[in-house]
Write a protein that holds these residues in place. Sequence first.
Motif, PDB file in Angstrom:
ATOM      1  N   SER A 172       0.837  -1.194   0.000  1.00 30.56           N
ATOM      2  CA  SER A 172       0.000   0.000   0.000  1.00 30.56           C
ATOM      3  C   SER A 172       0.872   1.245   0.000  1.00 30.56           C
ATOM      4  O   SER A 172       1.880   1.318   0.691  1.00 30.56           O
ATOM      5  CB  SER A 172      -0.904  -0.003   1.229  1.00 30.56           C
ATOM      6  OG  SER A 172      -1.626   1.202   1.292  1.00 30.56           O
ATOM      7  N   ASP A 213      -0.546   3.967   0.860  1.00 27.66           N
ATOM      8  CA  ASP A 213      -1.317   4.756   1.804  1.00 27.66           C
ATOM      9  C   ASP A 213      -0.825   4.512   3.234  1.00 27.66           C
ATOM     10  O   ASP A 213      -0.387   3.426   3.560  1.00 27.66           O
ATOM     11  CB  ASP A 213      -2.784   4.328   1.691  1.00 27.66           C
ATOM     12  CG  ASP A 213      -3.744   5.276   2.353  1.00 27.66           C
ATOM     13  OD1 ASP A 213      -3.324   6.017   3.253  1.00 27.66           O
ATOM     14  OD2 ASP A 213      -4.926   5.248   1.984  1.00 27.66           O
ATOM     15  N   SER A 249      -4.395   2.822  -3.567  1.00 25.13           N
ATOM     16  CA  SER A 249      -3.120   3.144  -4.191  1.00 25.13           C
ATOM     17  C   SER A 249      -2.111   2.056  -3.835  1.00 25.13           C
ATOM     18  O   SER A 249      -1.683   1.958  -2.686  1.00 25.13           O
ATOM     19  CB  SER A 249      -2.633   4.504  -3.706  1.00 25.13           C
ATOM     20  OG  SER A 249      -1.398   4.813  -4.293  1.00 25.13           O
TER      21      SER A 249
END
Length: 61
Positions: A10, A12, A35
């Motif tokens: 990830s 994030d 994302s």
Amino acid sequence: MSSQNEIYASRDVTGTSGGAALLSNKSLKLKGRLSLALCDAQIKPLLNLYRQQWRDLVGKL
């Protein structure tokens, strides 16, 4: 999962919740709602080893 599968990380800061979301709805990845970055192929053997060690430990519980 075989070592041939793609492994994503990830991008994030909420990677844990994003991972949980993917486990419940894998289509999120396809819809571009998370994302993600494809992990470098060089670290795949290490991640696969970690996964196997984790499964072995959990299996002993």
